[in-house]
Enzyme design. Structure first.
Site, short mmCIF file in Angstrom:
data_model
loop_
_atom_site.label_atom_id
_atom_site.label_comp_id
_atom_site.label_asym_id
_atom_site.label_seq_id
_atom_site.Cartn_x
_atom_site.Cartn_y
_atom_site.Cartn_z
N PHE A 132 0.86 -1.20 0.00
CA PHE A 132 0.00 0.00 0.00
C PHE A 132 0.88 1.23 0.00
CE2 PHE A 132 -2.28 3.52 1.89
CZ PHE A 132 -3.43 3.52 1.12
N LYS A 178 2.66 9.63 8.79
CA LYS A 178 2.01 9.07 9.98
C LYS A 178 2.62 9.60 11.30
CE LYS A 178 -0.79 5.80 7.84
NZ LYS A 178 -0.46 4.95 6.68
N ASP A 236 9.34 2.61 1.62
CA ASP A 236 8.17 3.32 2.14
C ASP A 236 8.08 2.97 3.62
OD1 ASP A 236 5.67 4.05 3.03
OD2 ASP A 236 4.63 3.53 1.17
C1 LIG Z 1 -0.69 5.27 5.20
C2 LIG Z 1 0.32 4.87 4.22
C3 LIG Z 1 0.52 5.59 3.03
C4 LIG Z 1 -0.34 6.75 2.63
O1 LIG Z 1 -0.26 7.83 3.52
P1 LIG Z 1 -1.38 8.98 3.47
O2 LIG Z 1 -0.90 9.96 4.49
O3 LIG Z 1 -2.68 8.33 3.82
O4 LIG Z 1 -1.38 9.52 2.11
C5 LIG Z 1 1.52 5.16 2.18
N1 LIG Z 1 2.30 4.12 2.48
C6 LIG Z 1 2.14 3.40 3.61
C7 LIG Z 1 3.05 2.25 3.90
C8 LIG Z 1 1.14 3.74 4.52
O5 LIG Z 1 0.97 3.02 5.62
#
Ligand SMILES: *Cc1c(COP(=O)(O)O)cnc(C)c1O
Length: 388
Positions: free
Chosen positions: A135, A249, A220
């Site tokens: 994701f 986050k 990521d």
């Molecule tokens: C939450 C998340 C995103 C997206 O972040 P947003 O602030 O919702 O755009 C991307 N990569 C990972 C691994 C995530 O957990």
């Protein structure tokens, strides 16, 4: 407003893009939130890890309040101390390089995609390899990079130049890698995908592959970063250093801030005119992020994540015969059940515990890094009750 009025206003004025739980919150403090009726809940999934050091951490509250009196926002056409200090802190605690500040995770990943394309452009490289089950966000490019069909459904035509390989499977990476590959993007532990850790050997192999083909390895760490796994960043567990890493986050302690840290070798690629965002890296959000970093250090939250993570994982394994597997690192925990997890999260909420369900049968347990033994025991006892 009463709860009923709030719900009605949402129904009438807010687009229905979120599946919401029937719970109207008014306050948060540490591992606890309070609903509109004054009922308290223990939060084992604070804001999808945004409140990763707990709701309204006093150091963050203080930093935001003090900064708001001085300046809330300056544009990126000027210099200001909070962005300078935050960039320095992030680079010093990760790897030599430079930061770009965005406002969310998806935006940080957009910057990563643009970086990879710019880096590959002179050689005609533009393809990005990502993984099944991953994701990476909800913008058009990041949802295309995401390895879950359900998130892409209805949005075609999707941007081109994205390829998928199987997570933890080097042969499948080699199959899609070619002369047009610009980068490989991976979560060291897949979060939304069901809390799936990448094998350290797999990450090492990816590093070698990227070095050999002169392509970028991008992590990521939006969910795994900022102490979640017991190290400040998950890459520090496996001694594989990425060429770029995205964060969001927990980074802002509740305020919206994302970042990409780019290794020195590639940091100059985002030259003037190539990338920008109006809000990114303003003084207020940088002050909040600095407070988060300071809190993690001063309150020994990495040690706490290791200790409480081990405790929770051990206890979860023996909590019920319905538990199939417990996996994760530190306080990033997936508890896979033999039954659908949604029923359990619903039941837990009724009993005063908020916890997430992902990939149908996985309970995602990601309490704040400040979690105490008493809070862990209370959460465990509620889960035990719900599972039996
Ligand atoms: C939450 C998340 C995103 C997206 O972040 P947003 O602030 O919702 O755009 C991307 N990569 C990972 C691994 C995530 O957990």
């Amino acid at each position: 407003m009463t709860e009923k009025e709030v719900l009605q206003a949402y129904q009438k004025y807010v687009v229905p893009s979120y599946r919401r739980t029937n719970l109207c919150l008014v306050k948060g403090k540490g591992a606890w939130v309070t609903d509109i009726h004054g009922k308290r809940y223990l939060d084992f999934f604070p804001g999808w890890a945004v409140s990763g050091i707990g709701h309204c951490h006093p150091r963050v509250v203080k930093a935001v309040a003090e900064q708001a009196k001085k300046s809330i926002h300056f544009s990126n056409n000027f210099f200001h101390p909070p962005q300078a200090r935050l960039a320095e802190e992030l680079v010093r605690s990760s790897f030599p390089g430079k930061c770009f500040f965005a406002n969310s995770g998806a935006e940080a990943n957009e910057a990563a995609i643009k970086l990879a394309r710019l880096a590959g452009h002179p050689d005609g490289r533009y393809q990005i390899i990502s993984f099944t089950g991953s994701f990476h966000g909800r913008t058009l490019a990041t949802l295309t990079m995401t390895g879950q069909r359900k998130i892409q459904k209805g949005f075609s035509p999707l941007p081109s130049g994205f390829r998928k390989a199987k997570f933890n499977d080097l042969e499948s990476v080699k199959k899609v890698l070619g002369p047009k590959t610009a980068a490989i993007v991976i979560e060291p532990i897949q979060g939304e995908g069901g809390v799936n850790p990448a094998r350290p050997e797999f990450l090492k192999d990816l590093r070698r592959l990227c070095d050999r083909h002169k392509i970028l390895l991008i992590f990521d760490e939006i969910q795994t970063g900022m102490g979640r796994t017991g190290k400040l960043f998950a890459f520090q567990h496996c001694r594989v250093t990425p060429d770029a890493m995205t964060l969001a986050k927990t980074l802002g302690g509740g305020v919206p801030v994302g970042a990409i840290i780019i290794a020195e070798k590639y940091a100059g690629i985002l030259a003037p005119g190539t990338h920008a965002t109006t809000f990114g890296g303003g003084p207020l959000v940088c002050a909040a992020a600095l407070a988060v970093l300071e809190t993690i250090k001063k309150e020994n939250l990495l040690e706490n994540a290791v200790r409480m993570g081990a405790y929770l994982q051990e206890r979860l394994r023996e909590i019920s015969p319905l538990v199939k597997e417990v996996r994760g690192i530190g306080l990033m925990i997936g508890c896979e059940l033999k039954i659908p997890a949604a029923k359990i999260t619903e039941e837990a909420q009724k009993n005063g515990l908020l916890v997430n369900c992902t990939q149908h049968n996985v309970l995602r347990v990601m309490p704040p890094l400040t979690l105490t033994r008493d809070e862990a025991d209370l959460g465990l006892s509620i889960l035990k009750k719900c599972l039996n």
